[in-house]
Design a protein around this motif. Structure first.
Motif, PDB file in Angstrom:
ATOM      1  N   ASN A 274     148.468  71.773   8.652  1.00  0.00           N
ATOM      2  CA  ASN A 274     148.681  70.852   9.772  1.00  0.00           C
ATOM      3  C   ASN A 274     147.931  69.544   9.581  1.00  0.00           C
ATOM      4  O   ASN A 274     148.458  68.452   9.817  1.00  0.00           O
ATOM      5  CB  ASN A 274     148.241  71.511  11.091  1.00  0.00           C
ATOM      6  CG  ASN A 274     149.362  72.261  11.771  1.00  0.00           C
ATOM      7  OD1 ASN A 274     150.521  71.858  11.714  1.00  0.00           O
ATOM      8  ND2 ASN A 274     149.035  73.368  12.409  1.00  0.00           N
ATOM      9  N   LEU A 275     146.677  69.659   9.139  1.00  0.00           N
ATOM     10  CA  LEU A 275     145.873  68.455   8.907  1.00  0.00           C
ATOM     11  C   LEU A 275     146.464  67.632   7.761  1.00  0.00           C
ATOM     12  O   LEU A 275     146.470  66.396   7.817  1.00  0.00           O
ATOM     13  CB  LEU A 275     144.425  68.835   8.591  1.00  0.00           C
ATOM     14  CG  LEU A 275     143.624  69.457   9.742  1.00  0.00           C
ATOM     15  CD1 LEU A 275     142.237  69.870   9.256  1.00  0.00           C
ATOM     16  CD2 LEU A 275     143.503  68.482  10.908  1.00  0.00           C
ATOM     17  N   SER A 276     146.961  68.308   6.753  1.00  0.00           N
ATOM     18  CA  SER A 276     147.555  67.601   5.605  1.00  0.00           C
ATOM     19  C   SER A 276     148.831  66.879   6.009  1.00  0.00           C
ATOM     20  O   SER A 276     149.084  65.743   5.588  1.00  0.00           O
ATOM     21  CB  SER A 276     147.841  68.588   4.475  1.00  0.00           C
ATOM     22  OG  SER A 276     146.666  69.239   4.047  1.00  0.00           O
ATOM     23  N   VAL A 277     149.648  67.519   6.845  1.00  0.00           N
ATOM     24  CA  VAL A 277     150.880  66.887   7.315  1.00  0.00           C
ATOM     25  C   VAL A 277     150.560  65.684   8.197  1.00  0.00           C
ATOM     26  O   VAL A 277     151.212  64.628   8.107  1.00  0.00           O
ATOM     27  CB  VAL A 277     151.750  67.912   8.074  1.00  0.00           C
ATOM     28  CG1 VAL A 277     152.914  67.227   8.777  1.00  0.00           C
ATOM     29  CG2 VAL A 277     152.259  68.977   7.115  1.00  0.00           C
ATOM     30  N   ASN A 278     149.555  65.816   9.046  1.00  0.00           N
ATOM     31  CA  ASN A 278     149.139  64.673   9.867  1.00  0.00           C
ATOM     32  C   ASN A 278     148.652  63.523   8.999  1.00  0.00           C
ATOM     33  O   ASN A 278     148.917  62.349   9.286  1.00  0.00           O
ATOM     34  CB  ASN A 278     148.024  65.096  10.831  1.00  0.00           C
ATOM     35  CG  ASN A 278     148.557  65.817  12.047  1.00  0.00           C
ATOM     36  OD1 ASN A 278     149.764  65.966  12.209  1.00  0.00           O
ATOM     37  ND2 ASN A 278     147.668  66.280  12.905  1.00  0.00           N
ATOM     38  N   ALA A 279     147.922  63.863   7.919  1.00  0.00           N
ATOM     39  CA  ALA A 279     147.451  62.825   6.991  1.00  0.00           C
ATOM     40  C   ALA A 279     148.636  62.138   6.323  1.00  0.00           C
ATOM     41  O   ALA A 279     148.648  60.917   6.143  1.00  0.00           O
ATOM     42  CB  ALA A 279     146.526  63.450   5.946  1.00  0.00           C
ATOM     43  N   ARG A 280     149.633  62.937   5.963  1.00  0.00           N
ATOM     44  CA  ARG A 280     150.844  62.350   5.368  1.00  0.00           C
ATOM     45  C   ARG A 280     151.492  61.359   6.330  1.00  0.00           C
ATOM     46  O   ARG A 280     151.877  60.250   5.945  1.00  0.00           O
ATOM     47  CB  ARG A 280     151.832  63.464   5.022  1.00  0.00           C
ATOM     48  CG  ARG A 280     153.183  62.984   4.496  1.00  0.00           C
ATOM     49  CD  ARG A 280     154.265  64.018   4.720  1.00  0.00           C
ATOM     50  NE  ARG A 280     154.510  64.222   6.143  1.00  0.00           N
ATOM     51  CZ  ARG A 280     155.320  65.167   6.634  1.00  0.00           C
ATOM     52  NH1 ARG A 280     155.915  66.019   5.803  1.00  0.00           N
ATOM     53  NH2 ARG A 280     155.490  65.276   7.939  1.00  0.00           N
ATOM     54  N   ASP A 281     151.608  61.754   7.599  1.00  0.00           N
ATOM     55  CA  ASP A 281     152.248  60.890   8.594  1.00  0.00           C
ATOM     56  C   ASP A 281     151.443  59.616   8.845  1.00  0.00           C
ATOM     57  O   ASP A 281     151.996  58.605   9.282  1.00  0.00           O
ATOM     58  CB  ASP A 281     152.425  61.652   9.910  1.00  0.00           C
ATOM     59  CG  ASP A 281     153.393  62.825   9.772  1.00  0.00           C
ATOM     60  OD1 ASP A 281     154.178  62.813   8.802  1.00  0.00           O
ATOM     61  OD2 ASP A 281     153.362  63.731  10.620  1.00  0.00           O
ATOM     62  N   ALA A 282     150.129  59.673   8.566  1.00  0.00           N
ATOM     63  CA  ALA A 282     149.279  58.488   8.776  1.00  0.00           C
ATOM     64  C   ALA A 282     149.366  57.509   7.610  1.00  0.00           C
ATOM     65  O   ALA A 282     148.773  56.432   7.662  1.00  0.00           O
ATOM     66  CB  ALA A 282     147.828  58.930   8.977  1.00  0.00           C
TER      67      ALA A 282
ATOM     68  N   GLY B 158     152.802  68.206  19.589  1.00  0.00           N
ATOM     69  CA  GLY B 158     151.475  68.022  20.160  1.00  0.00           C
ATOM     70  C   GLY B 158     150.635  69.285  20.114  1.00  0.00           C
ATOM     71  O   GLY B 158     149.614  69.381  20.793  1.00  0.00           O
ATOM     72  N   LEU B 159     151.059  70.273  19.308  1.00  0.00           N
ATOM     73  CA  LEU B 159     150.315  71.525  19.218  1.00  0.00           C
ATOM     74  C   LEU B 159     149.592  71.694  17.891  1.00  0.00           C
ATOM     75  O   LEU B 159     148.821  72.634  17.724  1.00  0.00           O
ATOM     76  CB  LEU B 159     151.263  72.716  19.431  1.00  0.00           C
ATOM     77  CG  LEU B 159     151.778  72.908  20.858  1.00  0.00           C
ATOM     78  CD1 LEU B 159     152.809  74.026  20.900  1.00  0.00           C
ATOM     79  CD2 LEU B 159     150.642  73.223  21.805  1.00  0.00           C
ATOM     80  N   GLY B 160     149.851  70.798  16.921  1.00  0.00           N
ATOM     81  CA  GLY B 160     149.244  70.946  15.605  1.00  0.00           C
ATOM     82  C   GLY B 160     147.730  70.945  15.640  1.00  0.00           C
ATOM     83  O   GLY B 160     147.082  71.899  15.188  1.00  0.00           O
ATOM     84  N   LEU B 161     147.137  69.888  16.191  1.00  0.00           N
ATOM     85  CA  LEU B 161     145.673  69.805  16.232  1.00  0.00           C
ATOM     86  C   LEU B 161     145.092  70.772  17.247  1.00  0.00           C
ATOM     87  O   LEU B 161     143.954  71.238  17.090  1.00  0.00           O
ATOM     88  CB  LEU B 161     145.241  68.365  16.546  1.00  0.00           C
ATOM     89  CG  LEU B 161     145.451  67.360  15.408  1.00  0.00           C
ATOM     90  CD1 LEU B 161     144.996  65.974  15.833  1.00  0.00           C
ATOM     91  CD2 LEU B 161     144.695  67.790  14.156  1.00  0.00           C
ATOM     92  N   ALA B 162     145.837  71.070  18.319  1.00  0.00           N
ATOM     93  CA  ALA B 162     145.371  72.082  19.261  1.00  0.00           C
ATOM     94  C   ALA B 162     145.241  73.427  18.551  1.00  0.00           C
ATOM     95  O   ALA B 162     144.288  74.176  18.766  1.00  0.00           O
ATOM     96  CB  ALA B 162     146.339  72.189  20.444  1.00  0.00           C
ATOM     97  N   GLY B 163     146.206  73.723  17.669  1.00  0.00           N
ATOM     98  CA  GLY B 163     146.125  74.953  16.893  1.00  0.00           C
ATOM     99  C   GLY B 163     144.960  74.953  15.919  1.00  0.00           C
ATOM    100  O   GLY B 163     144.311  75.970  15.712  1.00  0.00           O
ATOM    101  N   VAL B 164     144.685  73.786  15.318  1.00  0.00           N
ATOM    102  CA  VAL B 164     143.534  73.656  14.419  1.00  0.00           C
ATOM    103  C   VAL B 164     142.242  73.949  15.176  1.00  0.00           C
ATOM    104  O   VAL B 164     141.376  74.699  14.709  1.00  0.00           O
ATOM    105  CB  VAL B 164     143.491  72.248  13.792  1.00  0.00           C
ATOM    106  CG1 VAL B 164     142.174  72.037  13.043  1.00  0.00           C
ATOM    107  CG2 VAL B 164     144.668  72.034  12.861  1.00  0.00           C
ATOM    108  N   TYR B 165     142.127  73.336  16.364  1.00  0.00           N
ATOM    109  CA  TYR B 165     140.938  73.552  17.187  1.00  0.00           C
ATOM    110  C   TYR B 165     140.790  75.038  17.535  1.00  0.00           C
ATOM    111  O   TYR B 165     139.712  75.631  17.416  1.00  0.00           O
ATOM    112  CB  TYR B 165     141.033  72.722  18.460  1.00  0.00           C
ATOM    113  CG  TYR B 165     139.885  72.923  19.418  1.00  0.00           C
ATOM    114  CD1 TYR B 165     138.706  72.192  19.289  1.00  0.00           C
ATOM    115  CD2 TYR B 165     139.967  73.851  20.456  1.00  0.00           C
ATOM    116  CE1 TYR B 165     137.642  72.386  20.166  1.00  0.00           C
ATOM    117  CE2 TYR B 165     138.917  74.058  21.330  1.00  0.00           C
ATOM    118  CZ  TYR B 165     137.767  73.318  21.180  1.00  0.00           C
ATOM    119  OH  TYR B 165     136.720  73.526  22.038  1.00  0.00           O
TER     120      TYR B 165
END
Length: 617
Positions: free
Chosen positions: A360-368, A436-443
């Motif tokens: 999830n963090l990697s995909v968010n980094a890709r989107d950034a 909106g659940l990706g980082l919530a899941g990470v947490y």
């Protein structure tokens, strides 16, 4: 004379004392005449007084000193004394002393000195200004907190510290209170000399002259930046905890519905072997239900109540798998780097949750990084101290942790939204592009693994998310190669207990299709009655954990009274602390909702064969 006039002979005996001695020392002159002054002096002053007397006899001229002399009531008085040798004068023939009582003055000076030391050495910043706000004094603590040297601020207006974070009305209200002669208490967000912001709690008091006119202000300020950060972390944790409770309740009920949707989809698929169109329809139902189950799993992970496994995991291997996935799906303009320096890379937990968090963090980094950049996945071992563990809510306390950092060179995160990035359903992506659940899941993942997550980001410079997990000794992962070979049919008799009709009907049909005999009931009390009357005919109990009237835990305890060796599998939409306690109390394992047909039947078969206890899923 209000001062004491005394005459001494060469031995220090009183020859004459003026009447004022009674007012200052309580003695009448005749009480002291003929006695030695040294008998009345403080013992620490006797030697210095003899030395001064000796110098007066030898050199002549004026001498000046202070001495402590005992009052008649036993107290000590301080006398400022000036003397002259007039032994050679035929009209006097003595050493003459003029002594003034300075006891009160010295007490005031001592008090002021102590006050000055206290102000200067206080840990709180102390600032004194005139009525126009110009600074006339600051203590050392002010220099440490603000970064300004004393000479840099003296004569400057106190607004030199303003950060612009407070509106003008805030200061207008403060000045209206102070100029009316009343004290003001509040908080400031000020700016240090180096430009960084800090928050302080401030109490400002007016200083008035004898007529009541305000002539100065004194401000006592305490740097509360760290306390505010901790308060904010606590508020955030409480908010997330509240949202988590809501999410877990919704997700648990939703899981029961999904169990029916996906399960009956699988049954349709099996029955539709000769109807390709119907089989395609059922496949779409199963796929959609699985996607919904994934979203529910993320909600439960956030709430720290997801289906949680506890097995050794090689994080470096997990990162390798994530990297392999990214290399086939990520924009080629993004360079993927790994920097795996952790000597101890094993943690204990749920492999799918941890791998999902990294992905999830990697995909968010890709989107950034829409125009390309660098994605770095790094690991290292860290040894946080008590203060770090307290600030990051690391439940295990100080020790060795594995730090997993996913960083990028992307657009960064605006400071205004940093406090909300772990909120469920919060997303900056356009509608339809994120749940909106990706980082919530990470947490939720890191918290459920007794870990923590730290974010560092600057707009235009990229972001770095660091996950902290307690380190586990290196262990071999249990093999699951035998699972596919386990048979799933049987002839045993099973008691199925679940208050959700759709789940009960689904499980009954799956078990019946596999050849089992099934008795169903909707609550724990009914299950206990059935088991008591047919204890020898029931081989296994499938027990839902969350039921009204009599929950799974109470039902299990009641069943054990009739048969301490009763075989029980718990069915649950989430595995919280109750399930962990169940495992310790003797259940053979649990089945996570929503379940797939084969996985469900495998666990039932293993429980019946008493193999389940040596395997964790």
């Amino acid at each position: 004379s209000t001062d004491i006039i005394t005459l001494f002979d060469v031995n220090g005996q009183f020859i004459y004392l003026s009447p004022s001695v009674e007012r200052v020392l309580g003695y009448r002159p005749e009480e002291l005449r003929g006695t030695s002054i040294f008998r009345k002096l403080h013992r620490d002053d006797r030697v210095p007084a003899r030395e001064i007397m000796r110098r007066a006899l030898i050199r002549g001229g004026d001498i000046s000193f202070e001495l402590r002399i005992r009052h008649k009531d036993g107290s000590w008085r301080i006398l400022d004394t000036v003397g002259r040798n007039l032994l050679d004068d035929p009209h006097v023939g003595a050493i003459v002393f003029n002594s003034r009582d300075i006891t009160e003055r010295r007490a005031i000076e001592t008090e002021r000195s102590q006050l000055a030391k206290a102000v200067e050495q206080a840990t709180e910043s102390i600032v004194i200004s005139d009525v126009a706000g110009r600074i006339i004094y600051v203590n050392s603590a002010f220099e440490k907190v603000s970064g300004y040297a004393r000479e840099e601020v003296l004569g400057q207006n106190a607004r030199i510290l303003k950060s612009g974070e407070q509106p003008p009305d805030y200061y207008r209200e403060m000045w209206s209170v102070l100029l009316a002669g009343d004290p003001w208490v509040g908080r400031f967000k000020n700016r240090r000399k180096n430009g960084t912001l800090y928050e302080e709690e401030c109490a400002i008091s007016p200083i008035k002259d004898a007529s009541g006119r305000v002539i100065n202000f004194v401000a006592v300020k305490r740097d509360i930046t760290k306390e505010v950060e901790l308060e904010e972390r606590l508020r955030q944790a409480q908010k997330l905890e509240a949202v988590g409770r809501l999410a877990s309740g919704i997700a648990h009920d939703f899981n029961n519905l999904l169990a029916g949707i996906r399960g009956f989809g699988e049954l349709i698929s099996q029955e539709a072997e000769n109807c390709p169109k119907l089989k395609d329809y059922s496949s779409e139902i199963i796929r959609a239900a699985s996607r919904a189950a994934d979203l529910t799993s993320q909600l439960l992970a956030f709430a720290r109540k997801g289906n949680f496994l506890s097995v050794p995991l090689d994080v470096h291997a997990a990162i390798g798998e994530v990297t392999a996935i990214l290399q086939h799906t990520i924009d080629r303009r993004i360079e993927i780097q790994t920097d795996l320096h952790a000597a101890h890379c094993f943690v204990k937990g749920d492999p799918s949750q941890i791998q999902s968090a990294i992905l999830n963090l990697s995909v968010n980094a890709r989107d950034a990084m829409p125009d390309g950049g660098t994605l770095i996945l790094a690991t290292r071992n860290v040894y946080p101290d008590y203060d770090f563990c307290r600030r990051h809510s690391l439940e295990r306390g100080p020790g060795e942790y594995l730090a997993i950092t996913v960083s990028d060179t992307g657009v960064g995160i605006d400071e205004k939204i940093l406090d909300h990035i772990f909120d469920p359903f919060f997303t900056t992506k356009e509608q339809g592009q994120g749940t909106g659940l990706g980082l919530a899941g990470v947490y939720g993942c890191v918290r459920s693994h007794s870990g923590s997550v730290e974010v560092v980001s600057n707009v235009g410079e990229g972001s770095a998310f660091t996950l902290y997990f307690p380190v586990l000794e290196t262990m071999a992962l249990p093999s699951a190669s035998e699972i596919a070979e386990i048979k799933v049919d049987g002839r045993e008799r099973i008691l199925l207990v679940d208050d959700e009709e759709v789940v009960r009907n689904l499980a009954e049909r799956m078990l019946t299709k596999a050849g089992y005999q099934v008795i169903t009931c909707a609550d724990g009390a009914e299950a206990v009655q059935l088991y008591r009357t047919a204890i020898n005919a029931i081989d296994l109990v499938l027990l839902d954990m969350m039921m009204p009237k009599m929950n799974g835990r109470d039902t299990f305890a009641a069943l054990k009274k009739f048969n301490p060796n009763v075989k029980v599998l718990i069915m649950s939409g989430f595995s919280d602390q109750d399930v962990q306690e169940f495992l310790r109390e003797g259940i053979l394992g649990y089945i996570a909702k929503p379940f797939q047909m084969r996985a469900f039947l495998v666990k039932v078969r293993e429980a019946l064969d008493l193999k389940f206890k040596i395997r964790q899923y």
